[in-house]
Design a protein around this motif. Structure first.
Motif, mmCIF file in Angstrom:
data_model
loop_
_atom_site.group_PDB
_atom_site.id
_atom_site.type_symbol
_atom_site.label_atom_id
_atom_site.label_comp_id
_atom_site.label_asym_id
_atom_site.label_seq_id
_atom_site.Cartn_x
_atom_site.Cartn_y
_atom_site.Cartn_z
ATOM 1 N N LYS A 183 0.822 -1.203 0.000
ATOM 2 C CA LYS A 183 0.000 0.000 0.000
ATOM 3 C C LYS A 183 0.864 1.263 0.000
ATOM 4 O O LYS A 183 1.852 1.358 0.747
ATOM 5 C CB LYS A 183 -0.919 -0.004 1.220
ATOM 6 N N ASP A 184 0.463 2.224 -0.838
ATOM 7 C CA ASP A 184 1.040 3.572 -0.859
ATOM 8 C C ASP A 184 2.562 3.551 -0.931
ATOM 9 O O ASP A 184 3.256 4.243 -0.177
ATOM 10 C CB ASP A 184 0.590 4.359 0.373
ATOM 11 N N LEU A 185 3.079 2.777 -1.881
ATOM 12 C CA LEU A 185 4.531 2.680 -2.017
ATOM 13 C C LEU A 185 5.106 3.909 -2.714
ATOM 14 O O LEU A 185 6.283 4.213 -2.564
ATOM 15 C CB LEU A 185 4.901 1.407 -2.779
ATOM 16 N N ARG A 186 4.300 4.605 -3.488
ATOM 17 C CA ARG A 186 4.751 5.836 -4.135
ATOM 18 C C ARG A 186 3.688 6.911 -3.955
ATOM 19 O O ARG A 186 2.579 6.650 -3.460
ATOM 20 C CB ARG A 186 5.012 5.623 -5.629
ATOM 21 N N ASP A 187 4.015 8.145 -4.374
ATOM 22 C CA ASP A 187 3.057 9.247 -4.405
ATOM 23 C C ASP A 187 3.147 9.873 -5.789
ATOM 24 O O ASP A 187 3.943 10.777 -6.032
ATOM 25 C CB ASP A 187 3.368 10.273 -3.313
ATOM 26 N N ALA A 188 2.337 9.370 -6.713
ATOM 27 C CA ALA A 188 2.431 9.790 -8.111
ATOM 28 C C ALA A 188 2.132 11.276 -8.274
ATOM 29 O O ALA A 188 2.782 11.964 -9.063
ATOM 30 C CB ALA A 188 1.483 8.962 -8.966
ATOM 31 N N ASP A 189 1.152 11.788 -7.525
ATOM 32 C CA ASP A 189 0.795 13.193 -7.665
ATOM 33 C C ASP A 189 1.931 14.110 -7.241
ATOM 34 O O ASP A 189 2.098 15.202 -7.792
ATOM 35 C CB ASP A 189 -0.459 13.506 -6.850
#
Length: 259
Positions: free
Chosen positions: A175-181
């Motif tokens: 879960k939530d391994l990156r923050d694309a935004d």
């Protein structure tokens, strides 16, 4: 066939606003919503028969891709997480091969189900794809076939497991391994998953289970099927705007045809 013949309404009252709000809170908190036994046994049996009958007409393909589903980045080497290749292989039948009387079609089109999905995901509108192939898909994974590690381009996905193989085909995610935004690709975290030092969570999903998953920032895969029993999965896809088509290149890649 009525919606109550398809969904276990007593357990999952999709027309109830309180239930929809509970689903939204769960999805927002965990990044995944698992509704086991969502489909009634008789409707599930119909879906299984339909999927089995269509399997011989499925288009099978294999793609090699990065977890980011982006072209190679020339700033990095081939072994860098931005460029490292994984493999996805599956068969697929498209929306135009799903009967108008199919429980999948009735479920997909029903206002109560669509309103539930809107409330759970926070979307204000949901529309089918404008092209004739992409709204409802049934995916097949035979022995050795898998869905490689990747991040989704869309904000959420809706899947319904129709048939589970005897071994393998586990849904795994971080879960939530990156923050694309924010532009944070977290290459180190992705590398840790790919080399096995960061262990994912695993969902044990049974046939008839509806899953809503936020995969844009959560890395996920389906491990290889380790049995001779085919994994069959329906994907129900909506868009927040009307008139959206999957690109012609994507349709040729995934479906082998345009219409």
């Amino acid at each position: 066939m009525e919606i109550a013949d398809i969904i276990d309404i007593e357990r999952y009252p999709v027309g109830n606003a309180d239930f929809g709000e509970e689903a939204k809170l769960s999805l927002d908190d965990a990044g995944v919503l698992v509704l086991e036994g969502f489909i009634r046994p008789h409707a599930l049996a119909m879906m299984q028969s339909e999927a089995a009958a269509g399997q011989g007409r499925a288009y099978f393909c294999t793609q090699s891709h990065s977890v980011y589903l982006t072209p190679p980045n020339p700033d990095f080497g081939d072994s860098h997480p931005a460029n490292q290749k994984v493999e996805s292989s599956k068969g697929c039948i498209c929306d135009d091969m799903v009967s108008i009387a199919s429980p999948l079609r009735i479920l997909y089109n029903h206002p109560a189900f669509r309103d539930f999905i809107k409330q759970a995901t926070g979307e204000t509108e949901l529309h089918p794809y404008a092209d004739p192939l992409s709204s409802i898909n049934i995916h097949y994974a035979n022995r050795g076939q898998e869905l490689g590690w990747h991040f989704d381009n869309s904000s959420f996905a809706i899947t319904l497991l129709i048939q589970k193989p005897d071994q393998g085909s586990h849904f795994e995610y971080v879960k939530d391994l990156r923050d694309a935004d924010a532009g944070d690709m977290n290459y180190d975290g992705v590398a840790a998953v790919l080399d096995g030092t960061l262990r994912p969570k695993m969902l044990d999903i049974t046939p008839g289970t509806l899953v809503l998953f936020r995969g844009r920032d959560s890395l996920h895969r389906v491990s290889p099927n380790e049995s001779d029993k085919t994994r069959m999965l329906a994907v129900l896809a909506y868009n927040s705007q009307p008139g959206v088509e999957l690109s012609e290149s994507a349709r040729m890649t995934f479906y082998g045809r345009l219409a």
